[in-house]
Scaffold this motif. Structure first.
Motif, mmCIF file in Angstrom:
data_model
loop_
_atom_site.group_PDB
_atom_site.id
_atom_site.type_symbol
_atom_site.label_atom_id
_atom_site.label_comp_id
_atom_site.label_asym_id
_atom_site.label_seq_id
_atom_site.Cartn_x
_atom_site.Cartn_y
_atom_site.Cartn_z
ATOM 1 N N LYS B 519 -2.118 0.832 -5.165
ATOM 2 C CA LYS B 519 -2.444 1.502 -6.449
ATOM 3 C C LYS B 519 -3.352 0.892 -7.204
ATOM 4 C CE LYS B 519 2.170 3.322 -6.922
ATOM 5 N NZ LYS B 519 3.444 3.107 -7.713
ATOM 6 N N ALA B 520 -3.482 -0.288 -7.438
ATOM 7 C CA ALA B 520 -4.227 -0.926 -8.238
ATOM 8 C C ALA B 520 -5.880 -0.470 -7.684
ATOM 9 C CB ALA B 520 -4.267 -2.493 -8.204
ATOM 10 N N LEU B 521 -6.028 -0.568 -6.319
ATOM 11 C CA LEU B 521 -7.183 -0.414 -5.674
ATOM 12 C C LEU B 521 -7.934 1.164 -5.834
ATOM 13 C CD1 LEU B 521 -9.690 -1.166 -3.981
ATOM 14 C CD2 LEU B 521 -8.213 -0.523 -2.047
ATOM 15 N N ALA B 522 -6.821 2.041 -5.813
ATOM 16 C CA ALA B 522 -7.078 3.416 -6.061
ATOM 17 C C ALA B 522 -7.410 3.627 -7.315
ATOM 18 C CB ALA B 522 -5.856 4.354 -5.500
ATOM 19 N N VAL B 530 -7.735 5.939 -0.828
ATOM 20 C CA VAL B 530 -6.920 4.998 -0.300
ATOM 21 C C VAL B 530 -5.612 5.440 0.227
ATOM 22 C CG1 VAL B 530 -5.377 2.738 -0.878
ATOM 23 C CG2 VAL B 530 -7.760 3.273 -2.197
ATOM 24 N N GLU B 531 -5.507 5.725 1.613
ATOM 25 C CA GLU B 531 -4.249 6.215 2.246
ATOM 26 C C GLU B 531 -3.514 5.117 2.951
ATOM 27 O OE1 GLU B 531 -5.831 8.958 5.570
ATOM 28 O OE2 GLU B 531 -7.068 10.098 4.267
ATOM 29 N N ILE B 532 -2.307 5.715 2.441
ATOM 30 C CA ILE B 532 -1.206 4.821 3.072
ATOM 31 C C ILE B 532 -0.454 5.716 4.199
ATOM 32 C CG2 ILE B 532 1.141 3.990 2.458
ATOM 33 C CD1 ILE B 532 0.138 3.411 -0.175
ATOM 34 N N ILE B 533 -0.307 5.234 5.417
ATOM 35 C CA ILE B 533 0.363 5.919 6.431
ATOM 36 C C ILE B 533 1.572 5.078 6.603
ATOM 37 C CG2 ILE B 533 0.182 6.244 8.995
ATOM 38 C CD1 ILE B 533 -2.965 6.022 8.626
ATOM 39 N N ASN B 534 2.588 5.853 6.340
ATOM 40 C CA ASN B 534 3.994 5.327 6.464
ATOM 41 C C ASN B 534 5.060 6.262 7.594
ATOM 42 O OD1 ASN B 534 6.903 4.930 6.381
ATOM 43 N ND2 ASN B 534 6.435 3.883 4.161
ATOM 44 N N GLU B 535 4.944 5.712 8.631
ATOM 45 C CA GLU B 535 5.797 6.616 9.720
ATOM 46 C C GLU B 535 7.346 6.763 9.748
ATOM 47 O OE1 GLU B 535 3.279 5.959 13.485
ATOM 48 O OE2 GLU B 535 2.800 4.537 12.087
ATOM 49 N N SER B 536 7.735 6.013 8.671
ATOM 50 C CA SER B 536 9.241 6.109 8.747
ATOM 51 C C SER B 536 9.770 7.583 8.431
ATOM 52 C CB SER B 536 9.819 5.006 7.701
ATOM 53 O OG SER B 536 9.661 5.388 6.383
ATOM 54 N N VAL B 572 0.967 10.579 5.269
ATOM 55 C CA VAL B 572 -0.187 9.847 4.660
ATOM 56 C C VAL B 572 0.063 10.171 3.334
ATOM 57 C CG1 VAL B 572 -2.555 10.154 4.798
ATOM 58 C CG2 VAL B 572 -1.682 10.153 7.082
ATOM 59 N N TRP B 573 -0.009 9.287 2.478
ATOM 60 C CA TRP B 573 -0.124 9.290 1.251
ATOM 61 C C TRP B 573 -1.658 8.899 0.556
ATOM 62 C CZ3 TRP B 573 3.607 6.062 -2.277
ATOM 63 C CH2 TRP B 573 3.690 6.497 -3.515
ATOM 64 N N THR B 574 -2.243 9.777 0.092
ATOM 65 C CA THR B 574 -3.483 9.346 -0.619
ATOM 66 C C THR B 574 -3.122 9.021 -2.093
ATOM 67 O OG1 THR B 574 -4.716 10.608 0.680
ATOM 68 C CG2 THR B 574 -5.865 9.909 -1.103
ATOM 69 N N LEU B 575 -3.356 7.743 -2.594
ATOM 70 C CA LEU B 575 -3.240 7.395 -3.970
ATOM 71 C C LEU B 575 -4.008 7.798 -4.982
ATOM 72 C CD1 LEU B 575 -2.183 3.704 -3.137
ATOM 73 C CD2 LEU B 575 -0.652 5.661 -3.649
#
Lengths: 189, 575
Positions: B519-522, B530-536, B572-575
């Motif tokens: 989040k800080a980076l974004a 900044v994409e977070i890939i979370n497959e759960s 995929v979650w783009t911050l």
């Protein structure tokens, strides 16, 4: 307590052959300690291990995306491995006979069916033609021997129950049993 | 320069080969920007999400050739979920609307659909060349559309794609009037084709120089094809196995001598050692040889072949070649530039066929060697130091020691010094992949010496954030950084956020980065996605519950002027 501890260790998932103390390898799981060189333990551990230990196929497959080989290539090989077994490459299995000092190896692809296999083994070990026999296909000839095989699941089965093609695709090794064990099996066949 | 008419400036720009040079000159002034953009014909987009297709088409209306890349490199190893993205259709649609003069399209790691291929086939009357590398999402129906509607098609090159087989008819769709083919590669297709159609197609393509068949093509068919196309330069055989008592085998032995132009060979699925003998007449002229799909060829038979290949420049083999075979390569192939040794036994039942010795031998014997991909079970620092000394001209050095985190077996030390020697010696190194036991020290060396490095791949290495920081600080030309299973966290991620705008992308998976860090980076860098890939499975619910200290499994960070993408899937979650 010790017994419990060793049981836990036995069931623990590790990258290593069963029965060996493979060093803790960094697995795909996050959070596992990665400070390998600092910790003197790991180093001394790995120097004691036989670095020739190979991980079991199951263990290796647990690390996703490792080794970094394209799926296209991996898939191509698994197909070829299956194909090789089923076609050109020959399907060699070990044959052991109770009482014989040496094992033999035969190519199952060469035979068209159970009758030929039995004849070949008979010639090799001179087993089935002992005593008064009539050579019936795969049947009970009143000999002291019975053909058994180990299948893919590790079970020992009597040869002749399943269709030939199914047999050759699942047979890992052959054993010619003799004596009372054999007679028991044969009479039920 | 403002005194020169535009035509002159344009003519000068014609001499600029690379995209980067053209990008640079277009930033000099507005006039140059205009001249450059209106004259650029070859457009390269390294990340399909860095810019919207429409903007590309608007900027380069005279585009003739477009090359686009989609998924991150680690998608090759199943680290990127299947429907992450990388769709080709928006690019094809935008080009169809604005650049009807398009002649060539090259896509890598993208999702291409049959609809997209059909649109492509119908929209560009001058279309000449389609190259798809590591793509998926299409079937032979899409290929049928290309064959049917692309009059004057010169090149159809399908490299390692996942293609659904909807039947063999697609090849029949090349009309009788199609005589323009120069290159046809369908090696990755799983299904059969109509071999009669193929032979007729080959027969009516006098310019055909490159033909790569798939596994379904038998030796019998190959013989007929070679008889019709003796002028081939580049051949991918089909299934290269036939009983040595069969007539087809004897024909095979006589097929190759007529192919006097043959310089490059690949394919060889199911190849048997006997069939390899057919190649002896053409060995001495070969410059490219790919035997990496032939696991049934033992080292000795490989040696019998390679010992004739004096002109070989590029060799791809399996590790069954052994150190002994590599020694033969070293003494025979003095023109060798690129060597790739792949593992034949991927699930590690312990067939140690090549070791550090093979690599050292080749580095010593082949003075022109500049690109290496080497899979092995062990490597030593002294071997790497020797390789570094022998080959200061490496451009690409990718070493994969199959056991993650394995130290030097002679000393039990990490391989820091070995790789350090490589980066110190190889001043032009552009691509590096590390493996084995490695500490932060190796990254210190890389940051200090690898000034030309553009792409770095790291796995199971390092001790702390310092490692990643050394690299980000020191590697001024770094474009792509991909990291998996390393103890790098927020401290490293956030140390120099501006750095990421100078790079194409950063991939980190199974590291120590947290949601808060991302989040800080974004927040600091709005022009990064900044994409977070979370497959759960419960990602949607857990999104609210995710606390900043939670570690994120996979992040993909890339510069973009297009903003967050609108085709991202749920995970995929783009911050």
């Amino acid at each position: 307590m010790e017994a419990a501890a060793s049981y836990v260790k036995d069931t623990e998932l590790r990258l290593g052959l069963p029965g060996t103390d493979a060093p803790e390898k960094p697995a795909a799981a996050r959070g596992s300690k990665r400070a390998l060189p600092e910790a003197g333990d790991d180093k001394s551990k790995s120097s004691e291990e036989d670095c020739g230990d190979r991980e079991t196929p199951v263990a290796k497959a647990q690390v996703v995306g490792w080794p970094p080989v394209r799926s296209y290539r991996k898939n191509s090989f698994s197909l070829q491995a299956r194909k090789g077994e089923a076609e050109g490459a020959g399907l060699y299995v070990k044959v052991s006979m109770d009482g014989a000092p040496y094992l033999r190896k035969i190519d199952l692809k060469v035979y068209k069916g159970y009758k030929e296999l039995r004849e070949a083994l008979d010639w090799m070990f001179k087993c089935f033609s002992q005593g008064d026999v009539s050579k019936k296909e795969g049947g009970n000839n009143g000999s002291e021997y019975a053909m058994t095989y180990e299948d893919k699941d590790g079970d020992w089965m009597l040869v002749g129950d399943v269709p030939w093609d199914m047999f050759i695709s699942s047979c890992k090794r052959l054993r010619i049993m003799k004596g009372s064990e054999a007679r028991g099996l044969e009479s039920r066949h | 320069m403002t005194y020169f008419p535009e035509e002159v400036v344009e003519h000068i720009f014609d001499f600029l080969g690379s995209h980067r040079d053209r990008n640079t000159v277009s930033t000099v002034c507005k006039a140059w920007y205009q001249v450059e953009r209106l004259s650029r014909q070859n457009v390269f987009v390294g990340n399909c999400y860095a810019i919207r297709p429409e903007r590309v088409m608007a900027r380069f209306p005279r585009m003739k050739s477009l090359s686009v890349k989609g998924k991150p490199h680690f998608a090759d190893f199943n680290l990127v979920p299947y429907d992450w993205g990388g769709y080709a259709l928006p690019w094809i649609e935008a080009a169809a609307r604005s650049c009807a003069g398009l002649e060539e399209l090259r896509l890598k790691r993208m999702v291409v659909t049959d609809d997209g291929l059909e649109l492509l086939a119908r929209s560009f009357p001058n279309f000449k060349s389609l190259v798809l590398v590591s793509c998926d999402g299409f079937s032979t129906d899409g290929l049928a559309a290309i064959a049917t509607y692309c009059r004057g098609l010169r090149e159809l090159d399908l490299q390692e794609n996942e293609v659904d087989d909807h039947g063999r008819q697609w090849l029949n769709c090349f009309p009788d009037s199609c005589t323009s083919l120069i290159s046809l590669n369908f090696a990755c297709l799983k299904g059969e084709v109509n071999t009669g159609s193929l032979e007729r197609l080959v027969a009516r393509s006098p310019n055909l120089r490159s033909l790569k068949l798939n596994r379904a093509i038998s030796v019998e068919s190959l013989n007929k094809i070679l008889a019709r196309a003796p002028h081939l330069v580049d051949l991918g055989t089909g299934s290269f196995t036939v009983d040595h008592r069969a007539e087809a085998y004897h024909r095979l032995m006589n097929s190759f001598p007529k192919c006097k132009s043959l310089r490059s060979l690949s394919g060889f699925w199911d190849a048997s050692p006997r069939c390899l003998k057919a190649l002896y007449p053409v060995c001495i002229n070969l410059t490219v040889l790919n035997l990496s799909y032939a696991p049934a060829i033992p080292g000795d038979d490989l040696i019998k072949l390679i010992c004739h290949c004096f002109k070989l420049q590029k060799l791809w083999v399996l590790d069954c070649i052994g150190d002994k075979g590599l020694a033969v390569v070293a003494s025979t192939c003095k023109e060798l530039q690129e060597l790739r040794v792949f593992p034949s036994d991927i699930y590690g039942a312990g067939n140690t066929s090549v070791t550090e010795e093979g690599l050292v031998a080749v580095s010593s014997g082949c003075p022109k060697l500049n690109s290496v991909l080497y899979f092995c079970y062990q490597m030593t620092n002294s071997a790497l130091i020797a390789v570094a000394k022998n080959c200061p001209h490496f451009i690409r050095f990718r070493l994969c020691i199959l056991d993650p985190g394995k130290p030097d077996p002679l000393t039990n030390l990490p391989l820091d010094e070995g790789f350090g020697a490589i980066v110190r010696s190889c001043k032009n190194l552009r691509r590096l992949s590390l493996s084995g036991l490695l500490t932060d020290q190796v990254f210190l060396y890389i940051g200090m010496h690898a000034k030309c490095l553009e792409m770095l791949s790291i796995a199971f290495a390092g001790n702390s954030d310092k490692g990643m920081i050394y690299v980000l600080d020191g590697c001024k030309n770094l474009r792509k950084l991909e990291i998996r299973d390393c103890p790098f966290g927020d401290g490293a991620l956030l140390k120099d956020v501006a750095k990421y705008e100078t790079m194409r992308s950063l991939w980190m998976s199974s590291c120590e980065v947290t949601l808060g860090g991302c989040k800080a980076l974004a927040a600091k860098m709005p022009r990064l996605n900044v994409e977070i890939i979370n497959e759960s499975d419960d990602f949607e619910e857990s999104k609210e519950n995710l606390v900043d200290v939670h570690k994120v499994e996979k992040i993909y960070v890339y510069r973009s002027v297009a903003g967050p993408r609108n085709d991202a899937p749920e995970f995929v979650w783009t911050l």
